[in-house]
Design an enzyme around this catalytic site. Sequence first.
Site, PDB file in Angstrom:
ATOM      1  N   GLU A  31       0.849  -1.186   0.000  1.00 48.92           N
ATOM      2  CA  GLU A  31       0.000   0.000   0.000  1.00 48.92           C
ATOM      3  C   GLU A  31       0.894   1.248   0.000  1.00 48.92           C
ATOM      4  O   GLU A  31       1.816   1.332   0.807  1.00 48.92           O
ATOM      5  CB  GLU A  31      -0.910   0.024   1.242  1.00 48.92           C
ATOM      6  CG  GLU A  31      -1.970   1.097   1.140  1.00 48.92           C
ATOM      7  CD  GLU A  31      -2.934   1.094   2.326  1.00 48.92           C
ATOM      8  OE1 GLU A  31      -4.104   1.426   2.131  1.00 48.92           O
ATOM      9  OE2 GLU A  31      -2.508   0.756   3.448  1.00 48.92           O
ATOM     10  N   GLY A  57       2.261   1.042  11.453  1.00 48.43           N
ATOM     11  CA  GLY A  57       1.953   0.188  12.599  1.00 48.43           C
ATOM     12  C   GLY A  57       1.728  -1.237  12.165  1.00 48.43           C
ATOM     13  O   GLY A  57       2.250  -2.181  12.740  1.00 48.43           O
ATOM     14  N   ASN A 112      -2.901  -6.895   4.851  1.00 48.54           N
ATOM     15  CA  ASN A 112      -2.860  -7.886   3.783  1.00 48.54           C
ATOM     16  C   ASN A 112      -3.868  -8.995   4.090  1.00 48.54           C
ATOM     17  O   ASN A 112      -3.926  -9.495   5.217  1.00 48.54           O
ATOM     18  CB  ASN A 112      -1.461  -8.503   3.675  1.00 48.54           C
ATOM     19  CG  ASN A 112      -0.379  -7.457   3.659  1.00 48.54           C
ATOM     20  OD1 ASN A 112      -0.406  -6.530   2.862  1.00 48.54           O
ATOM     21  ND2 ASN A 112       0.576  -7.580   4.568  1.00 48.54           N
ATOM     22  N   GLU A 127      -6.538  -4.060  12.137  1.00 49.52           N
ATOM     23  CA  GLU A 127      -6.213  -4.841  10.929  1.00 49.52           C
ATOM     24  C   GLU A 127      -7.233  -5.946  10.702  1.00 49.52           C
ATOM     25  O   GLU A 127      -7.589  -6.252   9.558  1.00 49.52           O
ATOM     26  CB  GLU A 127      -4.796  -5.424  11.030  1.00 49.52           C
ATOM     27  CG  GLU A 127      -3.698  -4.406  11.285  1.00 49.52           C
ATOM     28  CD  GLU A 127      -3.736  -3.210  10.346  1.00 49.52           C
ATOM     29  OE1 GLU A 127      -4.053  -3.380   9.151  1.00 49.52           O
ATOM     30  OE2 GLU A 127      -3.436  -2.091  10.807  1.00 49.52           O
TER      31      GLU A 127
END
Length: 862
Positions: free
Chosen positions: A138, A272, A276, A307
């Site tokens: 990203e 951080g 994925n 995440e």
Amino acid sequence: MPGTNLTRDEAQQRARLLTVDAYEVELDLSGAQEGGEADGSGHGTFRSVTTVRFDSAEAGADSFIDLVAPAVHEVLLNGEALDAGEVFKDSRIALTGLRAGRNELRVVADCAYTNTGEGLHRFVDPVDQQAYLYTQFEVPDARRVYASFEQPDLKATFQFTVKAPEGWTVISNSPTPEPSGTIWRFEPTPRISTYITALIAGPYHSVHSTYEKDGRTVPLGIYCRPSLAEHLDAEEIFAVTRQGFDWFQEKFDYAYPFAKYDQLFVPEFNAGAMENAGAVTIRDQYVFRSKVTDAAYEVRAETILHELAHMWFGDLVTMEWWNDLWLNESFATYTSIACQAYAPGSRWPHSWTTFANSMKTWAYRQDQLPSTHPIMAEINDLDDVLVNFDGITYAKGASVLKQLVAYVGMDEFFQGVQAYFKAHAYGNTRLSDLLGALEETSGRDLTTWSKKWLETAGINILRPEIEVDAQGVITSFAVKQEAPALPAGAKGEPVLRPHRIAVGVYELESGKLVRTERIELDVDGELTAVPQLVGKARPAVILLNDDDLSYAKVRLDEESLKTVTEHLGDFTESLPRALSWASAWDMTRDGELATRDYLSLVLSGIGKESDIGVVQSLHRQVKLALDLYAAPEWRETGLATWTAAALEQLRAAEPGSDHQLAWARAFAAAARTDEQLDLLQGLLEGTEEVSGLAVDTELRWALVHRLAATGRADEKTIAAELDRDKTSAGERYAASARAARPTAEAKDGAWASVVESDQLPNSLQESVIGGFVQTDQRELLAPYTAKYFAAVKDIWNSRSHEMAQQIAVGLYPALQVSQETLDATDAWLASAEPSAALRRLMTESRAGIERALKAQKADAAA
């Protein structure tokens, strides 16, 4: 020339033309341990073979695929060989004369390992001398590893085949297969975007478990380097992860969308963590080598949950283009903190206090810069998005999402989210798709709300307007809303917004501030009456935006301010304390409260503050205020007062407690007298002790760093400490300590290693910059102002984005608070013709000087 940029118009045009079906990517990483094949640029390479099948809507159309690579050997389009030298230019491969319907492209290239945390990052652990790889894609860096249509709305399936050194493990988005010799062939992924594909490879240590629910088993894995394995608290991480799985699956009403869930703690990571799909990478500083406070565990848990939330919001359903990046990040931030606050058995039910205290202050700071922008930012190209991972995108966005939940209702919010996931699974969306679902479930028209909150910049101020009679009975109460002018240079006009807020009524009972009434209401326009308070006795404190439902600066009436100033530490709940602390900090930054008065306020209340995250935030804010916002002639007095108080609190803290550790770090960061520095030296050498304080590896480095910065620790001392800690972390701390030494030679060496050379990896460069800039060394650093302006544009144009941004922001002369620095910045802006991204970073840094000058003037007048 596009260089490595891509415009939104180009992406839209390509998306109209192409539908991508599948990628097959073969990577030969067998030479990774040795560094790959030499390419003459100092970076080793690996062979990358990409086969991609896609459909074109038109016959004879032209398009392109993205690739950043030192060399391309073969380009085969529909079986026809193209001249790589002709078609590969400017990080693109031109594709001409496409067939209508199915096309197949094969690209053979040499791609490069990096040490910048972008693309395929290669790191060698000094402990075992083994290489460890991971990808970070990203925003636009999958193209550094394989040829790709690098935009989020061209989803496809991905099948990876990797040749790796003997004894390595390879992890990707799909479950890890049994290797055939040294070949790892993964099953194809579901349809996902290029930026969330991933490969992690090396002799990583791993721990495995499962998540089981409703008859389904999801394999869980946690990975780190073997040199960190003894510190890996896997069960704690699994516990947070399972809590997230439970809460998100219930709230989203959609089963986890991937085949397994691995979390990989990787070295030299810039952010951080990264979402994925099924293979989340996390900075390995979150594997704690020494004692940390509970605030660190809470932040790590929020990152883990953030995440995990992305697996649904971002990975399963993905934004069409980067202008909705804010929604991606805000949703993950809001839901991760909500999970901590509301999930049964959560260890951090006070997470909204942390949010108010850290994320909100970040948002308010960012929203007062000249670069402030609407939450829905105009993202015209990749350069725009790369500087937009900011406090608006994450923190203001999440704050406004919290406001939206209060506005439509939590149940209605999640019902809308459930419909959204079901309607758009494995697809791409725009903001309007989510708002439409929320309008359906809530019955609220969100058109005005969206326009005022998402399409405008700036912060509103809410003030109470109160009238009382001679007996102290309230005769009138209203909330006044203001829309201050936007910062100079910012685009747009200030606007009043609709707010859903709570008004908290507090009384002093046995020395404690206790909430006795709560009124929730909609505030809209300039003045909103609160008739519920009329006829009641005036309370000790009236707190607007109690429970922190909305995003606004809040001011207290005179009586409430007087009570809060005397009793800030006496609120029984942590959230109103955090809101009051945040308001005081905001006033200090705005020059409404003198730094010396802010210091007095903190010292009078911090001893009663039980929330360790708030305590540590106050430590950082006081130090920053003293360094930048105090009148220069009083600064040393203020620092001396603060340091003496920190030592007193350290000695008084409960032995072995989080508060003791936090005060030890605060004291170590500011120690200045010979006696104080002798204590640091004694703690390091073991000749002094503070009962219950473990002087462990990380705290030792904090002591060494301060001793180096004050000239008390020389190269021999730093080298001896590194000999005790021969790890990558030790190397970073040693580099920072060397750069911190108060000598011209140390500064010249540090400057040369960052500015005149480009050989440092990302994490060492960051450490050197952090050591170079010492607040006690303004005179020593003054000559570097001119050097900075002479070098920064060339650095921006020649380094990767992450490396250039570290330097442009980190070495800006922020400590030289003077009109001369403003003039030098203005002269550079007028003559250098910087890119829009660099101009933005420079104007943000300039605004810091302007704010500091204003605050110093206010402090001098106090």
